[in-house]
Write a protein that holds these residues in place. Structure first.
Motif, PDB file in Angstrom:
ATOM      1  N   ILE A 132      -8.724  -3.477  -1.703  1.00 44.81           N
ATOM      2  CA  ILE A 132      -7.320  -2.855  -2.974  1.00 44.81           C
ATOM      3  C   ILE A 132      -7.892  -2.777  -3.923  1.00 44.81           C
ATOM      4  CG2 ILE A 132      -5.090  -4.400  -4.262  1.00 44.81           C
ATOM      5  CD1 ILE A 132      -6.128  -6.727  -1.341  1.00 44.81           C
ATOM      6  N   ARG A 139      -7.751   1.554  -4.026  1.00 47.34           N
ATOM      7  CA  ARG A 139      -6.577   2.012  -3.636  1.00 47.34           C
ATOM      8  C   ARG A 139      -5.452   1.806  -4.494  1.00 47.34           C
ATOM      9  NH1 ARG A 139      -5.553   0.283   2.311  1.00 47.34           N
ATOM     10  NH2 ARG A 139      -3.399   1.976   1.701  1.00 47.34           N
ATOM     11  N   PHE A 155       1.029  -0.974   0.045  1.00 50.79           N
ATOM     12  CA  PHE A 155      -0.178   0.122  -0.225  1.00 50.79           C
ATOM     13  C   PHE A 155       1.660   1.294   0.004  1.00 50.79           C
ATOM     14  CE2 PHE A 155      -2.641  -3.318   1.873  1.00 50.79           C
ATOM     15  CZ  PHE A 155      -3.622  -3.281   0.560  1.00 50.79           C
TER      16      PHE A 155
END
Length: 180
Positions: A130, A133, A103
């Motif tokens: 996920i 992001r 991340f």
């Protein structure tokens, strides 16, 4: 585990028993790469492999001629294992392995990729975030593909960039693209 196809076809590698990663099975990996074989030219790809684990996905891309692969893995044991396999398979020129939190890495990475593969731990706390992001950070080229490996208990079919899912038993690969 074995490499399915390409110049390293049949080469075996065995992560230590203490390995905590859940590697993509040979059957699921072979099925995924059969799909990709009909869609892409491996030699021209830039690939980002997130949550590298054993490195098996990166080895498959390299074995098929891809020479621009970045693998991101946080766990030191997994990172070290991948480094040792790159040396054994003579893939250090094709694969760059980075020890980092995925991340944090995707927030800082300024590259764009043709194909991004993510195989996070299925029990990862923020698993469902996920795709969002990832797409927030614009790491995919305009005609690129993001593939997320997940269990059969997840569905991303309502995601705005979702294009299709391939199912192989309990392992699913969701494909995403920014193409309209």
């Amino acid at each position: 585990m074995r490499i399915i196809s390409g110049t390293l076809k049949g080469r075996r590698f065995s992560p230590p028993k203490s390995f905590s990663a859940r590697p993509t099975t040979d059957i699921a990996r072979e099925s995924l790469f059969n799909v990709l074989n009909n869609r892409i030219d491996f030699e021209d790809l830039s690939v980002l492999d997130l949550f590298g684990g054993t490195g098996s996905i990166s080895y498959e891309f390299a074995s098929r001629g891809c020479s621009n692969i970045t693998t991101v893995e946080l766990n030191y044991k997994h990172f070290s294992f991948i480094k040792s396999m790159l040396k054994e398979f003579e893939l250090s020129d094709a694969i760059k392995v980075i020890k980092a939190d995925v991340f944090k890495y995707i927030q800082k990475d300024s590259m764009t990729y043709d194909l991004v593969f993510a195989d996070p731990p299925f029990d990862l706390k923020n698993f469902d975030e996920i795709p969002d992001r990832f797409f927030e950070n614009k790491l995919l080229k305009d005609d690129g593909v993001f593939i997320l490996e997940h269990s059969d208990k997840k569905s991303f079919e309502d995601h705005p960039y979702f294009t299709e899912v391939k199912k192989y038993g309990k392992v699913h690969f969701s494909f995403f693209s920014v193409k309209e």
